[in-house]
Scaffold this motif. Structure first.
Motif, PDB file in Angstrom:
ATOM      1  N   LEU A 354       0.771  -1.118   0.042  1.00 16.14           N
ATOM      2  CA  LEU A 354      -0.153  -0.210   0.169  1.00 16.14           C
ATOM      3  C   LEU A 354       0.666   1.038  -0.124  1.00 16.14           C
ATOM      4  O   LEU A 354       1.351   0.974   1.043  1.00 16.14           O
ATOM      5  CB  LEU A 354      -1.591  -0.285   0.935  1.00 16.14           C
ATOM      6  CG  LEU A 354      -2.196   1.047   1.383  1.00 16.14           C
ATOM      7  CD1 LEU A 354      -2.852   0.645   0.336  1.00 16.14           C
ATOM      8  CD2 LEU A 354      -2.552   1.440   2.429  1.00 16.14           C
ATOM      9  N   SER A 355       0.967   1.839  -0.848  1.00 21.50           N
ATOM     10  CA  SER A 355       1.597   3.125  -1.053  1.00 21.50           C
ATOM     11  C   SER A 355       1.530   4.076  -0.124  1.00 21.50           C
ATOM     12  O   SER A 355       0.791   4.312   0.610  1.00 21.50           O
ATOM     13  CB  SER A 355       1.127   3.848  -2.648  1.00 21.50           C
ATOM     14  OG  SER A 355       2.353   5.233  -2.585  1.00 21.50           O
ATOM     15  N   GLU A 356       2.630   4.775   0.218  1.00 21.07           N
ATOM     16  CA  GLU A 356       2.636   5.409   1.519  1.00 21.07           C
ATOM     17  C   GLU A 356       2.438   6.596   1.377  1.00 21.07           C
ATOM     18  O   GLU A 356       2.233   7.669   2.029  1.00 21.07           O
ATOM     19  CB  GLU A 356       3.818   5.437   2.190  1.00 21.07           C
ATOM     20  CG  GLU A 356       4.991   6.474   0.817  1.00 21.07           C
ATOM     21  CD  GLU A 356       6.588   6.357   1.647  1.00 21.07           C
ATOM     22  OE1 GLU A 356       7.370   7.027   1.223  1.00 21.07           O
ATOM     23  OE2 GLU A 356       6.817   5.593   2.136  1.00 21.07           O
ATOM     24  N   LYS A 357       2.094   6.765   0.067  1.00 28.90           N
ATOM     25  CA  LYS A 357       0.966   8.238  -0.459  1.00 28.90           C
ATOM     26  C   LYS A 357      -0.393   8.368   0.058  1.00 28.90           C
ATOM     27  O   LYS A 357      -1.034   9.524   0.016  1.00 28.90           O
ATOM     28  CB  LYS A 357       1.445   8.565  -1.782  1.00 28.90           C
ATOM     29  CG  LYS A 357       2.973   8.505  -2.661  1.00 28.90           C
ATOM     30  CD  LYS A 357       3.369   9.932  -2.295  1.00 28.90           C
ATOM     31  CE  LYS A 357       4.150  10.244  -2.823  1.00 28.90           C
ATOM     32  NZ  LYS A 357       5.868  10.858  -1.959  1.00 28.90           N
ATOM     33  N   MET A 358      -0.467   7.573   0.045  1.00 33.21           N
ATOM     34  CA  MET A 358      -2.062   7.024   0.557  1.00 33.21           C
ATOM     35  C   MET A 358      -2.251   7.721   2.319  1.00 33.21           C
ATOM     36  O   MET A 358      -3.237   8.523   2.209  1.00 33.21           O
ATOM     37  CB  MET A 358      -2.577   5.620   1.219  1.00 33.21           C
ATOM     38  CG  MET A 358      -2.725   4.920  -0.041  1.00 33.21           C
ATOM     39  SD  MET A 358      -4.540   4.666  -0.645  1.00 33.21           S
ATOM     40  CE  MET A 358      -5.815   4.056   0.299  1.00 33.21           C
ATOM     41  N   ALA A 359      -1.327   7.825   2.868  1.00 37.84           N
ATOM     42  CA  ALA A 359      -1.641   8.578   3.851  1.00 37.84           C
ATOM     43  C   ALA A 359      -1.904  10.062   4.589  1.00 37.84           C
ATOM     44  O   ALA A 359      -2.546  10.918   4.805  1.00 37.84           O
ATOM     45  CB  ALA A 359      -0.186   8.248   4.620  1.00 37.84           C
ATOM     46  N   ASP A 360      -1.247  10.913   2.826  1.00 35.30           N
ATOM     47  CA  ASP A 360      -1.298  12.151   2.753  1.00 35.30           C
ATOM     48  C   ASP A 360      -2.484  12.265   2.341  1.00 35.30           C
ATOM     49  O   ASP A 360      -3.282  13.226   2.580  1.00 35.30           O
ATOM     50  CB  ASP A 360      -0.203  12.491   1.986  1.00 35.30           C
ATOM     51  CG  ASP A 360       0.864  12.083   2.222  1.00 35.30           C
ATOM     52  OD1 ASP A 360       1.190  12.224   3.543  1.00 35.30           O
ATOM     53  OD2 ASP A 360       2.267  12.017   1.141  1.00 35.30           O
ATOM     54  N   THR A 361      -4.121  11.884   2.047  1.00 33.48           N
ATOM     55  CA  THR A 361      -3.911  12.416   1.251  1.00 33.48           C
ATOM     56  C   THR A 361      -6.385  11.234   1.874  1.00 33.48           C
ATOM     57  O   THR A 361      -7.038  12.002   2.769  1.00 33.48           O
ATOM     58  CB  THR A 361      -4.970  11.530  -0.258  1.00 33.48           C
ATOM     59  OG1 THR A 361      -3.957  11.847  -1.169  1.00 33.48           O
ATOM     60  CG2 THR A 361      -6.274  11.995  -1.179  1.00 33.48           C
ATOM     61  N   PHE A 362      -5.654  10.000   2.680  1.00 31.97           N
ATOM     62  CA  PHE A 362      -6.516   9.291   2.812  1.00 31.97           C
ATOM     63  C   PHE A 362      -6.927   9.026   4.618  1.00 31.97           C
ATOM     64  O   PHE A 362      -7.076   8.451   5.474  1.00 31.97           O
ATOM     65  CB  PHE A 362      -7.139   7.792   2.321  1.00 31.97           C
ATOM     66  CG  PHE A 362      -7.660   8.758   0.735  1.00 31.97           C
ATOM     67  CD1 PHE A 362      -8.929   8.709   0.821  1.00 31.97           C
ATOM     68  CD2 PHE A 362      -6.910   8.698  -0.128  1.00 31.97           C
ATOM     69  CE1 PHE A 362      -9.581   9.039  -0.653  1.00 31.97           C
ATOM     70  CE2 PHE A 362      -7.526   8.697  -1.680  1.00 31.97           C
ATOM     71  CZ  PHE A 362      -8.634   8.692  -1.625  1.00 31.97           C
TER      72      PHE A 362
END
Length: 456
Positions: A354-362
């Motif tokens: 799971l991309s760590e970029k998910m934390a910034d958006t969701f």
């Protein structure tokens, strides 16, 4: 639209429908493993990347090795064993394999960036295997991809007998390079943090009698329908060695941004597998994350088979692997990568990231993922090898493996004993650790039961 790995060749689809209790074995194995891991870290020698242990579970039996900057002084790797090293930010590392003329060789390399590494789509590693004349037997790369998220990546170097290149007995060299956003190792700053490596070479003997030399005929048909049913919880492991067994069924797990989970599916000769990963809808956030969930499939020698990823807007999305042919020895003569890779029976690894970029958006999650795994086809006896592969059980599916796929048992006791053997702990010390662990556990169990007894 579903995001997928770029192949470079056309695809063909393949499918055929079709009171205090005594401590149990699993509990005892857990105690042994915990005790041994506390004192049996691999011998020193490699420079461990800071934070790498947090994101990947290395084989506790892995041996320390120091790769050379060229072929001179390259350390020898012994098939059937696992090794650890660390890859500098610039340059490359070289290792040696001594092979017979009759055996095929596979040398998978997993690179683990330290926690906090900034990910670019083209960051990763390149792995090649060469003979003494510099002829490349194979080259493979593994990159972070569209998720822009640093994660463990695995690439395979291989020498296959029966080909026109790289034949005969002798010395072969395994080369591992860092790839940067510029696309080459030379573009990577030498001051960049080191990445830990896990190398697990495998050899496959030739056949006792001549076998087929062409791929099986095409069996084109429709893609399978994903399995339906209520999911069962099954958390993943943190590495190939600790991969959690899965069988056919619907499975559910939680995953947080930046995490990578490993599962293994036993697939016998003649059988075929298919998998779909579904990322549940988010309860918070709004936006889009490309390559949010990555699903990859690796063979028993950790060679890449297939992969799929999905973009995410907060609604439920799924990513499915392409249908694959049944596992057959003759698949090695297929042209397409995925078909060529399903050439052995054994454990096939499903890896979720799971991309760590998910934390910034969701948000930080955890997010729920459902895995729908189908294993079809009719099992049959495999080829008769002229010798023994290394490791000996790599191409074997046992009844114990099939049971573990149902129960999720990882067989921790075996890992603990391997850690004992490689770590150099004395038998007496290990026995004291085991007995001490069992004694403590038994006393705690007795205390809990005593506390629950009614007083007169």
């Amino acid at each position: 639209m579903r995001e997928r790995h770029v192949r470079g060749r056309g695809r063909r689809t393949w499918w055929r429908r079709g009171g205090a209790r005594p401590l149990g074995a699993a509990a005892r194995a857990g105690i042994v493993t915990a005790a041994l891991c506390a004192v049996a870290a691999p011998p020193g020698g490699y420079a461990a990347a800071a934070g790498a242990q947090d994101s990947y579970a290395f084989d506790p039996a892995g041996r320390s090795v120091t790769g050379a900057t060229g072929t001179a002084g390259a350390p020898r790797l012994e098939p059937g064993r696992t090794y650890r090293d660390s890859l500098p930010g610039g340059g490359s590392l070289t290792y040696r394999l001594d092979l017979t003329a009759a055996e095929s060789a596979y040398a998978p390399v997993t690179a683990v960036p330290p926690a906090g590494t900034t990910g670019n789509a083209t960051d990763g590693i390149r792995v090649s295997l060469e003979d003494t004349r510099g002829t490349r037997c194979s080259t493979a790369s593994a990159l972070f991809g569209a998720g822009l998220s640093a994660r463990p990546v695995t690439a395979l170097g291989q020498r296959q007998t029966g080909r026109s290149l790289c034949q005969g007995a002798g010395t072969y060299y395994l080369r591992v390079e860092r790839l940067s956003a510029g696309g080459s190792a030379s573009g990577t700053a030498s001051s960049a943090p080191r990445w830990d490596l896990e190398i697990a070479p495998v050899t496959e003997p030739g056949l006792a009698a001549a076998g087929p030399t062409t791929a099986p005929p095409d069996q084109d048909s429709a893609s399978p329908e994903p399995l339906a049913g209520d999911p069962r919880d099954r958390t993943g492991g943190a590495g190939f060695t600790s991969a959690r067994p899965l069988g056919q069924g619907v499975w559910r797990t939680g995953i947080t941004p930046g995490d990578t989970l490993f599962y293994k599916v036993p697939v016998d000769w003649g059988r075929q597998m298919h998998a779909v990963a579904e990322l549940d809808a988010s309860t918070s956030g709004h936006g889009y994350v490309g390559g949010a969930l990555n699903l990859s499939l690796y063979s028993p020698v950790r060679g890449y088979v297939d992969g799929a990823s999905l973009g995410y807007t907060g609604t439920r999305r799924s990513a499915a692997l392409e249908p694959l042919p049944p596992v057959e020895y003759a698949n090695r003569y297929a042209v397409l990568t995925g078909e060529n890779a399903v050439r052995f029976a054994g454990d096939y690894y499903l890896v979720l990231h799971l991309s760590e970029k998910m934390a910034d958006t969701f948000g930080t999650g955890p997010f729920h993922v459902t895995l729908r795994v189908r294993v079809g086809g009719q099992a049959h006896d495999g080829p008769r090898y002229a010798g023994r592969p290394e490791p000996g059980d790599v191409f074997t599916v046992t009844e114990q493996d099939r049971q573990a796929a149902v129960t999720g048992d990882t067989g921790g006791g075996g890992i603990a004993m391997r850690a004992l053997a490689v770590g150099g702990i004395g038998t007496g010390t290990a026995l004291l650790l085991v007995l001490g662990g069992w004694t403590v556990a038994a006393r705690r169990a007795h205390t809990r039961v005593s506390a629950q007894k009614p007083t007169a």
